[in-house]
Design a protein around this motif. Sequence first.
Motif, PDB file in Angstrom:
ATOM      1  N   THR A 186      44.019  37.885  45.260  1.00 18.95           N
ATOM      2  CA  THR A 186      44.829  37.010  46.101  1.00 18.95           C
ATOM      3  C   THR A 186      46.270  37.046  45.610  1.00 18.95           C
ATOM      4  N   VAL A 187      47.173  37.450  46.507  1.00 18.76           N
ATOM      5  CA  VAL A 187      48.608  37.468  46.213  1.00 18.76           C
ATOM      6  C   VAL A 187      49.303  36.686  47.320  1.00 18.76           C
ATOM      7  N   SER A 188      50.621  36.636  47.272  1.00 23.05           N
ATOM      8  CA  SER A 188      51.377  35.844  48.243  1.00 23.05           C
ATOM      9  C   SER A 188      51.156  36.315  49.676  1.00 23.05           C
ATOM     10  N   SER A 189      50.864  37.616  49.833  1.00 20.48           N
ATOM     11  CA  SER A 189      50.686  38.164  51.183  1.00 20.48           C
ATOM     12  C   SER A 189      49.267  38.014  51.715  1.00 20.48           C
ATOM     13  N   GLY A 190      48.346  37.510  50.876  1.00 23.77           N
ATOM     14  CA  GLY A 190      46.980  37.314  51.336  1.00 23.77           C
ATOM     15  C   GLY A 190      45.957  37.941  50.397  1.00 23.77           C
ATOM     16  N   SER A 191      44.755  38.212  50.938  1.00 27.15           N
ATOM     17  CA  SER A 191      43.656  38.772  50.157  1.00 27.15           C
ATOM     18  C   SER A 191      43.627  40.295  50.295  1.00 27.15           C
ATOM     19  N   ILE A 192      43.507  41.007  49.182  1.00 30.62           N
ATOM     20  CA  ILE A 192      43.568  42.471  49.173  1.00 30.62           C
ATOM     21  C   ILE A 192      42.320  43.028  48.494  1.00 30.62           C
ATOM     22  N   THR A 206      53.904  39.986  37.854  1.00 31.47           N
ATOM     23  CA  THR A 206      53.398  39.256  39.019  1.00 31.47           C
ATOM     24  C   THR A 206      52.059  38.596  38.698  1.00 31.47           C
ATOM     25  N   LEU A 207      51.908  37.341  39.105  1.00 29.23           N
ATOM     26  CA  LEU A 207      50.656  36.620  38.916  1.00 29.23           C
ATOM     27  C   LEU A 207      49.741  36.856  40.114  1.00 29.23           C
ATOM     28  N   ILE A 208      48.475  37.204  39.841  1.00 36.59           N
ATOM     29  CA  ILE A 208      47.488  37.392  40.907  1.00 36.59           C
ATOM     30  C   ILE A 208      46.200  36.691  40.482  1.00 36.59           C
ATOM     31  N   GLU A 209      45.274  36.572  41.408  1.00 37.19           N
ATOM     32  CA  GLU A 209      43.975  35.978  41.101  1.00 37.19           C
ATOM     33  C   GLU A 209      42.891  36.943  41.567  1.00 37.19           C
ATOM     34  N   LEU A 210      42.014  37.326  40.653  1.00 36.76           N
ATOM     35  CA  LEU A 210      40.936  38.261  40.964  1.00 36.76           C
ATOM     36  C   LEU A 210      39.651  37.503  41.266  1.00 36.76           C
ATOM     37  N   PHE A 211      38.947  37.939  42.319  1.00 35.96           N
ATOM     38  CA  PHE A 211      37.637  37.398  42.657  1.00 35.96           C
ATOM     39  C   PHE A 211      36.631  38.543  42.519  1.00 35.96           C
ATOM     40  N   VAL A 212      35.712  38.409  41.560  1.00 36.89           N
ATOM     41  CA  VAL A 212      34.792  39.504  41.252  1.00 36.89           C
ATOM     42  C   VAL A 212      33.405  38.954  40.966  1.00 36.89           C
ATOM     43  N   LYS A 213      32.387  39.738  41.291  1.00 32.97           N
ATOM     44  CA  LYS A 213      31.001  39.376  40.984  1.00 32.97           C
ATOM     45  C   LYS A 213      30.427  40.426  40.033  1.00 32.97           C
ATOM     46  N   VAL A 214      29.822  39.964  38.945  1.00 33.20           N
ATOM     47  CA  VAL A 214      29.167  40.865  38.002  1.00 33.20           C
ATOM     48  C   VAL A 214      27.695  40.494  37.916  1.00 33.20           C
ATOM     49  N   ILE A 267      26.910  36.766  38.997  1.00 33.44           N
ATOM     50  CA  ILE A 267      27.822  35.691  38.598  1.00 33.44           C
ATOM     51  C   ILE A 267      29.194  35.932  39.225  1.00 33.44           C
ATOM     52  N   SER A 268      29.738  34.920  39.876  1.00 28.17           N
ATOM     53  CA  SER A 268      31.060  35.009  40.508  1.00 28.17           C
ATOM     54  C   SER A 268      32.121  34.529  39.530  1.00 28.17           C
ATOM     55  N   LEU A 269      33.204  35.305  39.420  1.00 28.38           N
ATOM     56  CA  LEU A 269      34.302  34.962  38.517  1.00 28.38           C
ATOM     57  C   LEU A 269      35.612  34.910  39.296  1.00 28.38           C
ATOM     58  N   GLN A 270      36.401  33.917  39.005  1.00 34.76           N
ATOM     59  CA  GLN A 270      37.733  33.769  39.580  1.00 34.76           C
ATOM     60  C   GLN A 270      38.718  33.810  38.409  1.00 34.76           C
ATOM     61  N   LEU A 271      39.430  34.943  38.284  1.00 34.21           N
ATOM     62  CA  LEU A 271      40.188  35.232  37.070  1.00 34.21           C
ATOM     63  C   LEU A 271      41.691  35.259  37.351  1.00 34.21           C
ATOM     64  N   LYS A 272      42.425  34.323  36.754  1.00 36.91           N
ATOM     65  CA  LYS A 272      43.878  34.361  36.848  1.00 36.91           C
ATOM     66  C   LYS A 272      44.396  35.510  35.986  1.00 36.91           C
ATOM     67  N   SER A 273      45.300  36.311  36.560  1.00 38.40           N
ATOM     68  CA  SER A 273      45.737  37.532  35.883  1.00 38.40           C
ATOM     69  C   SER A 273      47.233  37.747  36.066  1.00 38.40           C
ATOM     70  N   ILE A 274      47.792  38.561  35.168  1.00 40.98           N
ATOM     71  CA  ILE A 274      49.196  38.945  35.259  1.00 40.98           C
ATOM     72  C   ILE A 274      49.292  40.464  35.142  1.00 40.98           C
ATOM     73  N   ILE A 275      50.073  41.078  36.025  1.00 42.42           N
ATOM     74  CA  ILE A 275      50.219  42.535  36.012  1.00 42.42           C
ATOM     75  C   ILE A 275      51.057  42.949  34.806  1.00 42.42           C
ATOM     76  N   GLY A 284      47.311  47.685  35.550  1.00 44.95           N
ATOM     77  CA  GLY A 284      46.683  47.085  34.378  1.00 44.95           C
ATOM     78  C   GLY A 284      47.001  45.614  34.362  1.00 44.95           C
ATOM     79  N   VAL A 285      45.977  44.757  34.313  1.00 41.38           N
ATOM     80  CA  VAL A 285      46.199  43.313  34.349  1.00 41.38           C
ATOM     81  C   VAL A 285      45.616  42.658  33.104  1.00 41.38           C
ATOM     82  N   GLU A 286      46.242  41.571  32.691  1.00 39.68           N
ATOM     83  CA  GLU A 286      45.760  40.767  31.569  1.00 39.68           C
ATOM     84  C   GLU A 286      45.278  39.425  32.107  1.00 39.68           C
TER      85      GLU A 286
END
Length: 293
Positions: free
Chosen positions: A194-200, A225-233, A240-248, A263-265
């Motif tokens: 999720t970024v400012s322009s929507g879901s990618i 840039t700050l983004i939010e990752l939505f991933v299932k492992v 398990i669903s994870l919502q991970l705040k990340s920075i490029i 590469g994101v942290e």
Amino acid sequence: MNLIPIQFSDLKVGQPLSWDLFDQERKPLMERGYIIKTTDELEELSKKSSVLLRLKASSEKIGAIDKKISEFNFDDMQLKVGDRLQLQLHSSAKSSCCSNNGTCMATVIGYVPDHSLIVSMPKTDQLIGQPFLEGDQILVRLFSGRCAFSFTVFVDKLVKLSFKYLHLSFPKHILGQTIRKSRRVRTAIEAEATVSSGSIPLIITNLSAAGAEISTHTELGGIGTLIELFVKVKIHEKEISLQLKSIIRSFKAINKQDALRYGVEFTGLQAEQIFSLRSFIYQELVENPNNIV
């Protein structure tokens, strides 16, 4: 293929072979890592006057490998009851429990030092029969602490009652490789950002407990840039669903046809998120050691 005659004085009972062995017609006899179990087997091999060995790499390359892979003792692995092991037949025979990559999983039940390693019987899809036979030679891999270990053992005994398990020979020659501080595994996980322009939509191409490399055909933003990752492992069949705040932190694009790689942290991780990430990575290190980056 460059072959030279073998020196039989280099072969020892109970020690893994350092080379692939071939006969005079260049047909394979034994694979590198195979353990000669008895003196009778060694004598039988010595009767073949035309046994050859293949040099697998130059001395420089072998030296580079040896610096990364070291020999350990059993205590270094810190094996505990319940630890998961990856098993693979050393021969070309197929085990009924093995996956497409020729491996299957077992759990440590216990061990008797210098005598036996006891593990659960791997699951099999067959209605009858067992996944292994007594005398089978098995390559075992596991991840413990910061090291990936491997060793070769034999199936000494199959036990079917009151529950099924294996008595394996006690590991004598254990190889290990230290993994980087932030362990990272190669993946192909579909996710969204999720970024400012929507879901990618994107693909997570490798993953650690601290960050990830992601691949997408849509620009996510510049470094910082700050983004939010939505991933299932999937961990032990549980999703398990994870919502991970990340920075490029990095960006790479080789040409217009290739996907963009970022590469994101991860930032502000909660304790349960860290636990889930580490559990998934540990599972991958044990079940798919070839995916270690």
